[in-house]
Design a protein around this motif. Sequence first.
Motif, PDB file in Angstrom:
ATOM      1  N   GLN A 117      75.967   5.381  57.182  1.00 38.72           N
ATOM      2  CA  GLN A 117      77.111   5.890  58.019  1.00 38.72           C
ATOM      3  C   GLN A 117      77.149   7.458  58.127  1.00 38.72           C
ATOM      4  O   GLN A 117      77.161   8.069  57.039  1.00 38.72           O
ATOM      5  N   ASN A 118      77.103   7.740  59.446  1.00 42.07           N
ATOM      6  CA  ASN A 118      77.371   9.365  59.382  1.00 42.07           C
ATOM      7  C   ASN A 118      78.992   9.542  59.597  1.00 42.07           C
ATOM      8  O   ASN A 118      79.834   8.581  59.490  1.00 42.07           O
ATOM      9  N   GLN A 119      79.563  10.654  59.851  1.00 39.79           N
ATOM     10  CA  GLN A 119      81.187  10.846  59.782  1.00 39.79           C
ATOM     11  C   GLN A 119      81.557   9.902  61.089  1.00 39.79           C
ATOM     12  O   GLN A 119      82.731   9.609  61.032  1.00 39.79           O
ATOM     13  N   PHE A 120      80.864   9.744  62.434  1.00 44.84           N
ATOM     14  CA  PHE A 120      81.535   8.834  63.366  1.00 44.84           C
ATOM     15  C   PHE A 120      81.410   7.419  63.044  1.00 44.84           C
ATOM     16  O   PHE A 120      82.401   6.631  63.135  1.00 44.84           O
ATOM     17  N   ASP A 121      80.255   6.888  62.430  1.00 41.09           N
ATOM     18  CA  ASP A 121      80.443   5.407  61.926  1.00 41.09           C
ATOM     19  C   ASP A 121      81.653   5.143  61.096  1.00 41.09           C
ATOM     20  O   ASP A 121      82.010   4.087  61.103  1.00 41.09           O
ATOM     21  N   LYS A 122      81.793   6.160  60.139  1.00 41.80           N
ATOM     22  CA  LYS A 122      82.852   5.845  59.330  1.00 41.80           C
ATOM     23  C   LYS A 122      84.270   5.766  59.999  1.00 41.80           C
ATOM     24  O   LYS A 122      85.268   5.201  59.491  1.00 41.80           O
ATOM     25  N   GLN A 123      84.298   6.466  60.838  1.00 45.34           N
ATOM     26  CA  GLN A 123      85.706   6.407  61.779  1.00 45.34           C
ATOM     27  C   GLN A 123      86.013   5.152  62.448  1.00 45.34           C
ATOM     28  O   GLN A 123      87.042   4.607  62.465  1.00 45.34           O
ATOM     29  N   TYR A 124      84.842   4.630  63.064  1.00 39.81           N
ATOM     30  CA  TYR A 124      84.858   3.457  63.789  1.00 39.81           C
ATOM     31  C   TYR A 124      84.567   2.001  63.233  1.00 39.81           C
ATOM     32  O   TYR A 124      85.016   1.345  63.725  1.00 39.81           O
ATOM     33  N   PHE A 125      83.596   1.921  62.195  1.00 38.29           N
ATOM     34  CA  PHE A 125      83.100   0.971  61.777  1.00 38.29           C
ATOM     35  C   PHE A 125      82.951   0.519  60.373  1.00 38.29           C
ATOM     36  O   PHE A 125      83.072   1.578  59.495  1.00 38.29           O
ATOM     37  N   SER A 126      82.998  -0.528  59.958  1.00 38.68           N
ATOM     38  CA  SER A 126      82.852  -1.067  58.567  1.00 38.68           C
ATOM     39  C   SER A 126      81.032  -1.094  58.467  1.00 38.68           C
ATOM     40  O   SER A 126      80.529  -0.976  59.251  1.00 38.68           O
TER      41      SER A 126
END
Length: 262
Positions: A117-126
């Motif tokens: 997870q990068n910073q965007f994945d962490k905002q959107y996804f589990s």
Amino acid sequence: MKNTSFTIIQLNVAQKEKNKNIAAVNKILAESTAVGDITLLPELFSTGYLFDSAEEIHSLSEEFSRSHTINCLSEMARTYETMFVAGIAEKEGDEYYNTVAVVDQKGLRYKYRKISQNQFDKQYFSRGDSLLTFEHKGLKIGVAICFDIWFPEIMRKYKDVDVILHPANFGGQHSFAVAQARALESGQHVVTCNRVGEDITTAFTAKYCGGSRVYSPKGEMLFQLDGNEACKTLVLEDLSLAPQFSGICPQSEMDAISKVLS
């Protein structure tokens, strides 16, 4: 082992335009002279990757038991006699995942949820918690999504597969150098399908560089697309272990090295 053909669709993804992206894939395949045994689409091909809020991508995410995107891919799989490996935003209960779905004529066969997870994945996804390997026409295949390729901790778990399929959303060239290194160190083909186009948010505009390519187990680039929307079908003929591992068991050597350094 039978030769296996792969079609890479380097899609110009329209942000938040799910039906438009699905129709674009269908049009590209309809105009292709040949469609491979497996068709690879980019990460989150139907929605785009960056948004102003998590709610935007969550509203576009689909429960795979009743997914419009998977139903459309399954219909295309029947039409073009192929299997899709495609990035789709997934909803399960109250959780959301950056997922790759493997879809054939009968529907969903397998899925893989992005582990890194990068910073965007962490905002959107589990975060996903398991790898995916599957066999198709005698070929053992593993799946990695975009940033996953940067982590040897993930990629070494795929030591027994023939080919890594790698849907991506890259904006720069560094990740391709990492993909080449993974192919060379693992002795596997790495097939990267990147996207082109833009995701526009209030904060910034992200541009995607294309450049989809295939690296051989020797680390050699077998072909590369440019920065435009494109479709390419390639037959992988030599699936033998890379010559750099002749007479060597890579896993036993890694175990021995780990023991010495522990």
